[in-house]
Every structure is written in C-alpha cells, then in structure tokens.
Design an enzyme around this catalytic site. Structure first.
Site, PDB file in Angstrom:
ATOM      1  N   ARG A 147       0.731  -1.185   0.067  1.00 35.40           N
ATOM      2  CA  ARG A 147      -0.092   0.140  -0.077  1.00 35.40           C
ATOM      3  C   ARG A 147       1.048   1.486   0.066  1.00 35.40           C
ATOM      4  O   ARG A 147       0.425   2.233  -0.237  1.00 35.40           O
ATOM      5  CB  ARG A 147      -0.913  -0.153   1.191  1.00 35.40           C
ATOM      6  CG  ARG A 147      -1.896  -1.206   0.787  1.00 35.40           C
ATOM      7  CD  ARG A 147      -3.112  -1.130   2.277  1.00 35.40           C
ATOM      8  NE  ARG A 147      -2.682  -2.568   3.016  1.00 35.40           N
ATOM      9  CZ  ARG A 147      -2.468  -2.637   4.306  1.00 35.40           C
ATOM     10  NH1 ARG A 147      -3.378  -1.787   4.854  1.00 35.40           N
ATOM     11  NH2 ARG A 147      -2.438  -3.796   4.929  1.00 35.40           N
ATOM     12  N   GLU A 207       1.650  -6.343  12.988  1.00 42.23           N
ATOM     13  CA  GLU A 207       0.609  -6.625  13.996  1.00 42.23           C
ATOM     14  C   GLU A 207      -0.033  -7.846  13.647  1.00 42.23           C
ATOM     15  O   GLU A 207      -0.266  -8.581  14.766  1.00 42.23           O
ATOM     16  CB  GLU A 207      -0.668  -5.571  13.645  1.00 42.23           C
ATOM     17  CG  GLU A 207      -1.651  -5.750  14.795  1.00 42.23           C
ATOM     18  CD  GLU A 207      -2.749  -4.751  14.510  1.00 42.23           C
ATOM     19  OE1 GLU A 207      -2.952  -4.079  13.453  1.00 42.23           O
ATOM     20  OE2 GLU A 207      -3.753  -4.507  15.575  1.00 42.23           O
TER      21      GLU A 207
HETATM   22  O1  LIG Z   1       3.173  -1.296  12.059  1.00 44.31           O
HETATM   23  P1  LIG Z   1       3.271  -2.729  11.637  1.00 44.31           P
HETATM   24  O2  LIG Z   1       2.484  -3.625  12.455  1.00 44.31           O
HETATM   25  O3  LIG Z   1       4.561  -3.496  11.100  1.00 44.31           O
HETATM   26  O4  LIG Z   1       2.109  -2.946  10.240  1.00 44.31           O
HETATM   27  C1  LIG Z   1       1.996  -1.922   9.455  1.00 44.31           C
HETATM   28  C2  LIG Z   1       2.244  -2.682   8.025  1.00 44.31           C
HETATM   29  O5  LIG Z   1       1.155  -3.592   7.718  1.00 44.31           O
HETATM   30  C3  LIG Z   1       0.403  -3.503   6.537  1.00 44.31           C
HETATM   31  O6  LIG Z   1       1.340  -3.917   5.591  1.00 44.31           O
HETATM   32  P2  LIG Z   1       1.108  -5.623   5.008  1.00 44.31           P
HETATM   33  O7  LIG Z   1       2.264  -6.352   5.408  1.00 44.31           O
HETATM   34  O8  LIG Z   1      -0.390  -6.148   5.432  1.00 44.31           O
HETATM   35  O9  LIG Z   1       1.296  -5.414   3.534  1.00 44.31           O
HETATM   36  P3  LIG Z   1       0.182  -4.986   2.382  1.00 44.31           P
HETATM   37  O10 LIG Z   1       0.384  -3.561   2.013  1.00 44.31           O
HETATM   38  O11 LIG Z   1       0.699  -5.615   1.270  1.00 44.31           O
HETATM   39  O12 LIG Z   1      -1.214  -5.223   2.452  1.00 44.31           O
HETATM   40  C4  LIG Z   1       0.808  -1.908   6.298  1.00 44.31           C
HETATM   41  O13 LIG Z   1       0.434  -1.764   5.015  1.00 44.31           O
HETATM   42  C5  LIG Z   1       1.877  -1.627   6.894  1.00 44.31           C
HETATM   43  O14 LIG Z   1       2.901  -1.883   5.892  1.00 44.31           O
HETATM   44  N1  LIG Z   2      -4.917  -2.637  11.643  1.00 47.66           N
HETATM   45  C1  LIG Z   2      -4.481  -2.707  10.597  1.00 47.66           C
HETATM   46  N2  LIG Z   2      -5.129  -2.194   9.512  1.00 47.66           N
HETATM   47  C2  LIG Z   2      -4.484  -1.917   8.324  1.00 47.66           C
HETATM   48  N3  LIG Z   2      -3.228  -2.289   8.029  1.00 47.66           N
HETATM   49  C3  LIG Z   2      -2.399  -2.785   9.141  1.00 47.66           C
HETATM   50  N4  LIG Z   2      -1.220  -3.132   9.132  1.00 47.66           N
HETATM   51  C4  LIG Z   2      -1.116  -3.590  10.365  1.00 47.66           C
HETATM   52  N5  LIG Z   2      -2.180  -3.191  11.094  1.00 47.66           N
HETATM   53  C5  LIG Z   2      -3.087  -2.837  10.445  1.00 47.66           C
END
Ligand SMILES: O=P(O)(O)OC[C@H]1O[C@H](OP(=O)(O)OP(=O)(O)O)[C@H](O)[C@@H]1O
Ligand SMILES: Nc1ncnc2[nH]cnc12
Length: 174
Positions: free
Chosen positions: A62, A99
């Site tokens: 994202r 998370e």
């Molecule tokens: O602060 P954190 O606990 O590390 O989480 C935050 C991350 O989680 C999500 O990414 P995700 O790995 O789900 O990837 P995506 O963008 O491909 O959905 C979001 O876009 C952040 O990059």
């Molecule tokens: N709660 C949440 N919603 C969207 N993106 C996330 N990445 C990590 N935690 C998330």
C-alpha cells in the site's frame, strides 16, 4: 483536528476481524478511491517535502500507491521496499514482525546514490516493525532517511517507540 486529518479520517473504513480474528483492519480503499481525498494527501506531503528529498521510498504494497503518487508530485525517483523474493539483482533484506504476522522486506543494493535523502511512505503505522525494517534497509543502501510518513497511526500499538531514530509524521491517528 487539522483539515487533512479530517479528510483522511472521513475516508477510512474499519473492517473487523481482517485478515485474522481480533484485528480491526483500517481499509484505505475509500481514500484512494476518492480523487480529491487522494490528491489532498499527496499535496500535503508534497508541500512538506519539496526540495528536501532526493527520492521517495514506498513500502510494499500500500505504500507503493501513496509513495508513487508523491514521487511524481515531487519530481523525484521512487524506491520500492518490496516483500522479499520479488526484486532482481543484489538486494539487502530484513525480517520483522507486524501486527498480524511476520515478513521480510528487500531493497536493491544500487537503489540510491550514497547520501541521498529519502522520505519513507506507508499507509498504516501499527506496531512499527514494518516501518523500522524499511528505514533500516534504506540506511543499509546508504540513503539518509529524512522522515517516515504514514497516512494513519494506530497510536495504542506505539509503533513510534521503534522509530525513535527518525522523524515520524502521521496524517491521522486512531
Ligand atoms: O506497523 P506494523 O505492525 O509493522 O504494520 C504496518 C504494516 O502492515 C501493513 O502491511 P502488510 O504487510 O499487511 O502489506 P500490504 O500493504 O501488502 O497489505 C501496512 O500496509 C503496513 O506496511
Ligand atoms: N489494523 C491494521 N489495519 C490496516 N493495516 C494494518 N497493518 C497493520 N495493522 C493494520
């Protein structure tokens, strides 16, 4: 509440129990689906980082959406911080917890010239594991991280605690 914070908050959707039970997922779909709201985010960041950075880094996946738009607006290059195994050539990699799981990020070794100033962009700051890994990778390929910018911060998870070495800015907090 600032104007940009109100715009962001009004365009996020809460999705309970995604991608796993107990997680309240913050969906950016409505924000990027609204041309004016998406442009407002990009313009807010453009004004803050204009003439201050040499490149924008976005975190898979994202962060690519917001970071790509910002790089174009600033007229600088874009560095993808990708999930491991997707980038060709020599890379540096870092594993981390987030998370709802764990993952590994990678950056191409030759992505930057030494000392180039980089703003790192993502959509959500939760526990901070993803953001810290990304900022450390940019430093490992000799970039200077000027700031970590995120659309939404989940303040209760205190991701900032892992990011004390870099300025952290969130457009909205929940
Ligand atoms: O602060 P954190 O606990 O590390 O989480 C935050 C991350 O989680 C999500 O990414 P995700 O790995 O789900 O990837 P995506 O963008 O491909 O959905 C979001 O876009 C952040 O990059
Ligand atoms: N709660 C949440 N919603 C969207 N993106 C996330 N990445 C990590 N935690 C998330």
């Amino acid at each position: 509440m600032s104007e940009i914070s109100a715009v962001v908050s009004a365009h996020l959707r809460d999705v309970p129990d995604f991608p796993s039970p107990g997680i309240l997922f913050k969906d950016i779909g409505p924000l990027i689906g609204d041309a004016q709201a998406f442009a407002a985010v990009t313009e807010h960041w453009r004004l803050r980082h204009q003439h201050r950075v040499d490149a924008v880094a976005g975190i898979d996946a994202r962060g690519f959406i917001f970071g790509g738009a910002l790089a174009l607006a600033l007229g600088v290059g874009f560095v993808p911080v990708r999930k491991a195994g997707k980038l060709p050539g020599p890379t540096v990699e870092k594993s981390y917890d987030l998370e709802y799981g764990s993952a590994t990020l990678a950056v191409q070794r030759d992505a930057l010239e030494p000392g180039q100033r980089v703003v790192v962009i993502d959509d959500v700051l939760a526990t901070g594991g993803t953001a810290r890994a990304a900022c450390e990778l940019i430093e490992e390929v000799d970039g200077k991280v000027t700031a970590f910018e995120v659309v939404l911060e989940l303040a209760a998870l205190d991701g900032r605690a892992k990011l004390s070495r870099w300025p952290v800015e969130a457009l909205a907090s929940s």
